[in-house]
Design a protein around this motif. Structure first.
Motif, PDB file in Angstrom:
ATOM      1  N   THR A 103       0.840  -1.193   0.000  1.00 23.68           N
ATOM      2  CA  THR A 103       0.000   0.000   0.000  1.00 23.68           C
ATOM      3  C   THR A 103       0.879   1.249   0.000  1.00 23.68           C
ATOM      4  O   THR A 103       0.633   2.202  -0.757  1.00 23.68           O
ATOM      5  CB  THR A 103      -0.945  -0.013   1.214  1.00 23.68           C
ATOM      6  N   TYR A 104       1.908   1.239   0.819  1.00 24.47           N
ATOM      7  CA  TYR A 104       2.892   2.337   0.834  1.00 24.47           C
ATOM      8  C   TYR A 104       3.548   2.503  -0.530  1.00 24.47           C
ATOM      9  O   TYR A 104       3.647   3.610  -1.077  1.00 24.47           O
ATOM     10  CB  TYR A 104       3.943   2.018   1.910  1.00 24.47           C
ATOM     11  N   ALA A 105       3.971   1.397  -1.120  1.00 20.02           N
ATOM     12  CA  ALA A 105       4.761   1.449  -2.342  1.00 20.02           C
ATOM     13  C   ALA A 105       3.919   1.694  -3.586  1.00 20.02           C
ATOM     14  O   ALA A 105       4.428   2.182  -4.601  1.00 20.02           O
ATOM     15  CB  ALA A 105       5.541   0.140  -2.502  1.00 20.02           C
ATOM     16  N   GLY A 106       2.637   1.349  -3.544  1.00 22.59           N
ATOM     17  CA  GLY A 106       1.800   1.494  -4.723  1.00 22.59           C
ATOM     18  C   GLY A 106       1.436   2.929  -5.050  1.00 22.59           C
ATOM     19  O   GLY A 106       1.157   3.258  -6.211  1.00 22.59           O
ATOM     20  N   LEU A 107       1.465   3.799  -4.062  1.00 25.54           N
ATOM     21  CA  LEU A 107       1.006   5.174  -4.273  1.00 25.54           C
ATOM     22  C   LEU A 107       1.832   5.935  -5.305  1.00 25.54           C
ATOM     23  O   LEU A 107       1.265   6.600  -6.173  1.00 25.54           O
ATOM     24  CB  LEU A 107       0.958   5.912  -2.933  1.00 25.54           C
ATOM     25  N   PRO A 108       3.171   5.896  -5.279  1.00 26.67           N
ATOM     26  CA  PRO A 108       3.909   6.639  -6.312  1.00 26.67           C
ATOM     27  C   PRO A 108       3.670   6.125  -7.721  1.00 26.67           C
ATOM     28  O   PRO A 108       3.639   6.908  -8.671  1.00 26.67           O
ATOM     29  CB  PRO A 108       5.375   6.483  -5.885  1.00 26.67           C
ATOM     30  N   ALA A 109       3.478   4.812  -7.878  1.00 23.32           N
ATOM     31  CA  ALA A 109       3.184   4.272  -9.205  1.00 23.32           C
ATOM     32  C   ALA A 109       1.806   4.720  -9.674  1.00 23.32           C
ATOM     33  O   ALA A 109       1.591   4.997 -10.863  1.00 23.32           O
ATOM     34  CB  ALA A 109       3.262   2.749  -9.183  1.00 23.32           C
ATOM     35  N   LEU A 110       0.880   4.820  -8.746  1.00 24.04           N
ATOM     36  CA  LEU A 110      -0.494   5.194  -9.092  1.00 24.04           C
ATOM     37  C   LEU A 110      -0.586   6.627  -9.631  1.00 24.04           C
ATOM     38  O   LEU A 110      -1.530   6.974 -10.351  1.00 24.04           O
ATOM     39  CB  LEU A 110      -1.386   5.038  -7.850  1.00 24.04           C
ATOM     40  N   LYS A 111       0.408   7.438  -9.319  1.00 22.14           N
ATOM     41  CA  LYS A 111       0.408   8.825  -9.799  1.00 22.14           C
ATOM     42  C   LYS A 111       0.499   8.913 -11.318  1.00 22.14           C
ATOM     43  O   LYS A 111       0.228   9.972 -11.902  1.00 22.14           O
ATOM     44  CB  LYS A 111       1.550   9.603  -9.153  1.00 22.14           C
ATOM     45  N   ALA A 141      -6.171  10.812 -12.338  1.00 25.72           N
ATOM     46  CA  ALA A 141      -7.576  10.682 -11.941  1.00 25.72           C
ATOM     47  C   ALA A 141      -7.763   9.511 -10.984  1.00 25.72           C
ATOM     48  O   ALA A 141      -8.500   9.606  -9.993  1.00 25.72           O
ATOM     49  CB  ALA A 141      -8.456  10.508 -13.180  1.00 25.72           C
ATOM     50  N   LEU A 142      -7.099   8.403 -11.274  1.00 28.82           N
ATOM     51  CA  LEU A 142      -7.172   7.228 -10.418  1.00 28.82           C
ATOM     52  C   LEU A 142      -6.558   7.533  -9.050  1.00 28.82           C
ATOM     53  O   LEU A 142      -7.104   7.155  -8.001  1.00 28.82           O
ATOM     54  CB  LEU A 142      -6.431   6.073 -11.089  1.00 28.82           C
ATOM     55  N   TYR A 143      -5.448   8.230  -9.073  1.00 28.70           N
ATOM     56  CA  TYR A 143      -4.764   8.592  -7.821  1.00 28.70           C
ATOM     57  C   TYR A 143      -5.678   9.475  -6.963  1.00 28.70           C
ATOM     58  O   TYR A 143      -5.792   9.271  -5.754  1.00 28.70           O
ATOM     59  CB  TYR A 143      -3.463   9.310  -8.125  1.00 28.70           C
ATOM     60  N   GLU A 144      -6.335  10.434  -7.590  1.00 32.11           N
ATOM     61  CA  GLU A 144      -7.206  11.347  -6.842  1.00 32.11           C
ATOM     62  C   GLU A 144      -8.352  10.598  -6.171  1.00 32.11           C
ATOM     63  O   GLU A 144      -8.753  10.921  -5.049  1.00 32.11           O
ATOM     64  CB  GLU A 144      -7.757  12.420  -7.781  1.00 32.11           C
ATOM     65  N   THR A 145      -8.861   9.578  -6.838  1.00 31.67           N
ATOM     66  CA  THR A 145      -9.969   8.801  -6.280  1.00 31.67           C
ATOM     67  C   THR A 145      -9.521   7.882  -5.161  1.00 31.67           C
ATOM     68  O   THR A 145     -10.183   7.775  -4.114  1.00 31.67           O
ATOM     69  CB  THR A 145     -10.635   7.969  -7.398  1.00 31.67           C
ATOM     70  N   ALA A 154      -6.259   7.616  -3.557  1.00 29.65           N
ATOM     71  CA  ALA A 154      -5.256   8.002  -2.558  1.00 29.65           C
ATOM     72  C   ALA A 154      -5.851   8.269  -1.175  1.00 29.65           C
ATOM     73  O   ALA A 154      -5.283   7.824  -0.168  1.00 29.65           O
ATOM     74  CB  ALA A 154      -4.457   9.207  -3.047  1.00 29.65           C
ATOM     75  N   PRO A 155      -6.977   8.980  -1.053  1.00 28.66           N
ATOM     76  CA  PRO A 155      -7.520   9.216   0.294  1.00 28.66           C
ATOM     77  C   PRO A 155      -7.831   7.920   1.046  1.00 28.66           C
ATOM     78  O   PRO A 155      -7.630   7.850   2.270  1.00 28.66           O
ATOM     79  CB  PRO A 155      -8.798  10.027   0.024  1.00 28.66           C
ATOM     80  N   LYS A 156      -8.307   6.913   0.336  1.00 26.13           N
ATOM     81  CA  LYS A 156      -8.617   5.640   0.999  1.00 26.13           C
ATOM     82  C   LYS A 156      -7.335   4.865   1.323  1.00 26.13           C
ATOM     83  O   LYS A 156      -7.244   4.216   2.373  1.00 26.13           O
ATOM     84  CB  LYS A 156      -9.535   4.787   0.111  1.00 26.13           C
ATOM     85  N   LEU A 157      -6.358   4.922   0.434  1.00 23.88           N
ATOM     86  CA  LEU A 157      -5.097   4.208   0.671  1.00 23.88           C
ATOM     87  C   LEU A 157      -4.260   4.879   1.760  1.00 23.88           C
ATOM     88  O   LEU A 157      -3.452   4.217   2.419  1.00 23.88           O
ATOM     89  CB  LEU A 157      -4.297   4.122  -0.627  1.00 23.88           C
ATOM     90  N   LEU A 158      -4.437   6.162   1.964  1.00 19.13           N
ATOM     91  CA  LEU A 158      -3.708   6.892   3.014  1.00 19.13           C
ATOM     92  C   LEU A 158      -4.455   6.895   4.342  1.00 19.13           C
ATOM     93  O   LEU A 158      -3.913   7.325   5.366  1.00 19.13           O
ATOM     94  CB  LEU A 158      -3.462   8.331   2.570  1.00 19.13           C
ATOM     95  N   SER A 159      -5.676   6.417   4.329  1.00 14.69           N
ATOM     96  CA  SER A 159      -6.483   6.406   5.549  1.00 14.69           C
ATOM     97  C   SER A 159      -5.835   5.563   6.637  1.00 14.69           C
ATOM     98  O   SER A 159      -5.229   4.531   6.362  1.00 14.69           O
ATOM     99  CB  SER A 159      -7.880   5.853   5.245  1.00 14.69           C
ATOM    100  N   ARG A 160      -5.996   6.000   7.870  1.00 16.80           N
ATOM    101  CA  ARG A 160      -5.469   5.238   9.005  1.00 16.80           C
ATOM    102  C   ARG A 160      -6.531   4.339   9.637  1.00 16.80           C
ATOM    103  O   ARG A 160      -6.336   3.824  10.729  1.00 16.80           O
ATOM    104  CB  ARG A 160      -4.885   6.179  10.048  1.00 16.80           C
TER     105      ARG A 160
END
Length: 552
Positions: free
Chosen positions: A143-151, A155-159, A161-167
């Protein structure tokens, strides 16, 4: 004696000369070298976060959850009772408890949300959790590592990222719009190719816009209950990166079918699986034909975690050996005071501290790269491969020696050593086995001038302080200069380079007794044997062992 203590006075004998369990301790405060490193390279907020995590993970209930999550392994639930596909994995509550704790403390997200030292903080949290239960580190790491690739798909990142960064940990299998938090997995390799992903056969057919349908199989899909996966498939333009959610835009289960869970040597709490795509809905990430270049961002960041994981397992094993030998006596003397045992423990302590320093030097480089330091960014690309290879070649031997220090009790499943030993080879295989990593280093030296220059600068910075270290740098240069036999000698080159980096770090940051012992043994083949515990004479072994002792 409280009623909570086990009975020691038995009808046939009294139980004596056995250590008390190692429980209820702060994994951060008890680890002097690690705490010094976090304080040196982090900030007050980093220290606060990591100390709090160390306290939470050291509680009896959490240590027990780590053990239980591995004993009560995941179960595939492919169908409901009426024969409809579910493709879900059922975990023991202990697994969910650890996942919740990890996400609550931001192990998966802190690298991207902290104002400073985010990667150092992430790696420090990873280092602590890996000592308690390594399996949950897999989905947290991806989950940590997938975020930079998702950028690569804004549009996908914007949708997502908030859920993947959620605690907030949300294990429910439902559309991401209905969840408070999400995790991400990865599915790259196939039977016929393994690390050679260009041999993949999965095909992607364009549907509309950035949406495709995938048909094919994946030999390894880690954490198959993740909410989405990054994967690779071929289009007419070549190998391309795709994002595969578990639920489609129409809020239906995606056609991603789990074939079976892998029966692995270790890492039992984490589910790894084989999957098939039967027309699975996927969203393109990055340009067609640029799949490797896109997903390598995820691989680059998971590699730092496989590096930290090796150092973490060394520390976990060493702590158990130190704790046991400090309370166990033989021949009228504590084991830890026996000269031969002390030599073994001191050698393991040297290896462990040097591993930790190298892993966190790489984490430091990741942070500098994030802040715009081009040289550190280049060093992180090659440095993480060097560190991943070397630390994972060392960890198995360290865990074995720590197990042996326990005698027969280390070889049974009642204690933690058997689980640590089964876990030890894992990080050396995942995210590129040894030969793949060494070839990546050679490729960087040959084709990435910035990475090569950054490494050379690191080697130069190590010179001029100790003749043994200078000689080691000369050996590295000589190996790298032998172009004709370079591939055959790649392992030796990476090993010798890693030793330069470790020795330099030990000289800069470890006490003099430890730095001298490391250089005297690791950089002088005539002074060191072939097994741990063969250190040269004249070293302050007691000081080395005392520094490594857990501070309880």
């Amino acid at each position: 004696m409280t009623p909570f203590r086990p009975q020691s006075h038995l009808p046939t004998h009294e139980v004596t000369n056995q250590p008390e369990p190692l429980t209820d301790y702060n994994l951060f405060d008890s680890d002097l070298a690690f705490a010094e490193t976090v304080k040196r390279w982090g900030c007050a907020d980093t220290v606060r976060r990591v100390r709090a995590y160390g306290a939470a993970l050291g509680r009896d209930e959490i240590l027990a959850a780590g053990d239980l999550a591995n004993r009560e392994t995941p179960e595939l639930v492919a169908f409901d009772r009426f024969g409809r596909r579910l493709d879900e994995v059922r975990f023991h509550p202990s697994y969910h408890r650890l996942m919740s704790l990890g996400m609550e403390h931001g192990q998966h997200s802190i690298a991207w949300t902290a104002e400073a030292h985010g990667h150092l903080s992430h790696c420090a949290l990873e280092y602590l959790m890996h000592q308690v239960e390594a399996g949950v580190c897999c989905p947290l790491s991806m989950t940590y590592a997938g975020l930079p690739a998702l950028k690569a798909n804004p549009a996908l990142y914007e949708t997502w990222a908030p859920k993947l960064l959620s605690r907030s940990y949300d294990p429910a299998c439902r559309p991401v719009a209905d969840k408070v938090g999400a995790t991400m997995g990865m599915a790259m390799t196939e039977k016929q190719g393994g690390s050679d992903v260009r041999a993949n056969a999965t095909r992607a057919t364009h549907v509309k816009g950035e949406t495709y349908e995938l048909v094919g199989h994946k030999w390894f899909c880690s954490a198959p209950m993740s909410d989405a996966f990054l994967t690779l498939a071929y289009t007419d333009a070549g190998l391309t990166c795709f994002f595969v959610p578990r639920w489609t835009e129409a809020r239906e289960r995606n056609r991603l079918f789990i074939q079976r869970l892998k029966d692995k040597l270790g890492n039992k709490a984490n589910a790894s699986s084989e999957i098939e795509y039967h027309g699975a809905e996927a969203i393109r990430v990055g340009a067609e034909g640029r799949g490797i270049q896109t997903i390598i961002q995820m691989v680059h960041h998971t590699r730092v975690d496989t590096t930290v994981g090796a150092a973490s397992l060394m520390r976990a094993a060493l702590v158990q050996a130190l704790h046991f030998t400090a309370q166990r006596s033989a021949f009228q003397k504590r084991l830890i005071d026996q000269p031969l045992m002390q030599a073994v423990l001191a050698d393991l302590a040297l290896e462990t501290e040097a591993a930790m320093l190298l892993a966190f030097r790489i984490a430091q480089a990741f942070d500098a790269a994030e802040a715009g330091n081009a040289q550190e960014k280049a060093f992180s690309r090659i440095g993480v491969a060097i560190a991943k290879y070397w630390l994972n070649k060392r960890v198995v031997g360290v865990v074995h020696e720590a197990m042996e220090a326990h005698g027969g009790s280390g070889f049974v499943e009642d204690g933690p050593m058997a689980r640590l030993y089964r876990e030890a080879p894992l990080n050396g295989i995942w995210e590129g086995a040894g030969n793949v990593i060494c070839l990546d280093v050679l490729r960087a030296l040959d084709k990435d001038a910035e990475a090569k220059d950054a490494l050379v600068e690191q080697l130069k910075a190590a010179c001029g302080h100790d003749r043994r270290l200078d000689a080691q740098v000369d050996r590295v240069i000589a190996l790298a200069s032998n172009r004709a036999g370079l591939e055959a000698n790649a392992r030796r080159l990476v090993e010798e380079t890693a030793l330069v980096l470790q020795a330099d770090l030990m000289m800069r940051h470890a006490p003099a007794a430890m730095a001298d012992a490391f250089l005297a043994s690791r950089l002088d083949e005539e002074n060191w044997g072939h097994a741990f515990g063969t250190l040269p004479p004249g070293l302050d072994l007691r000081a080395i062992v005392e520094r490594a002792q857990p501070v309880l």
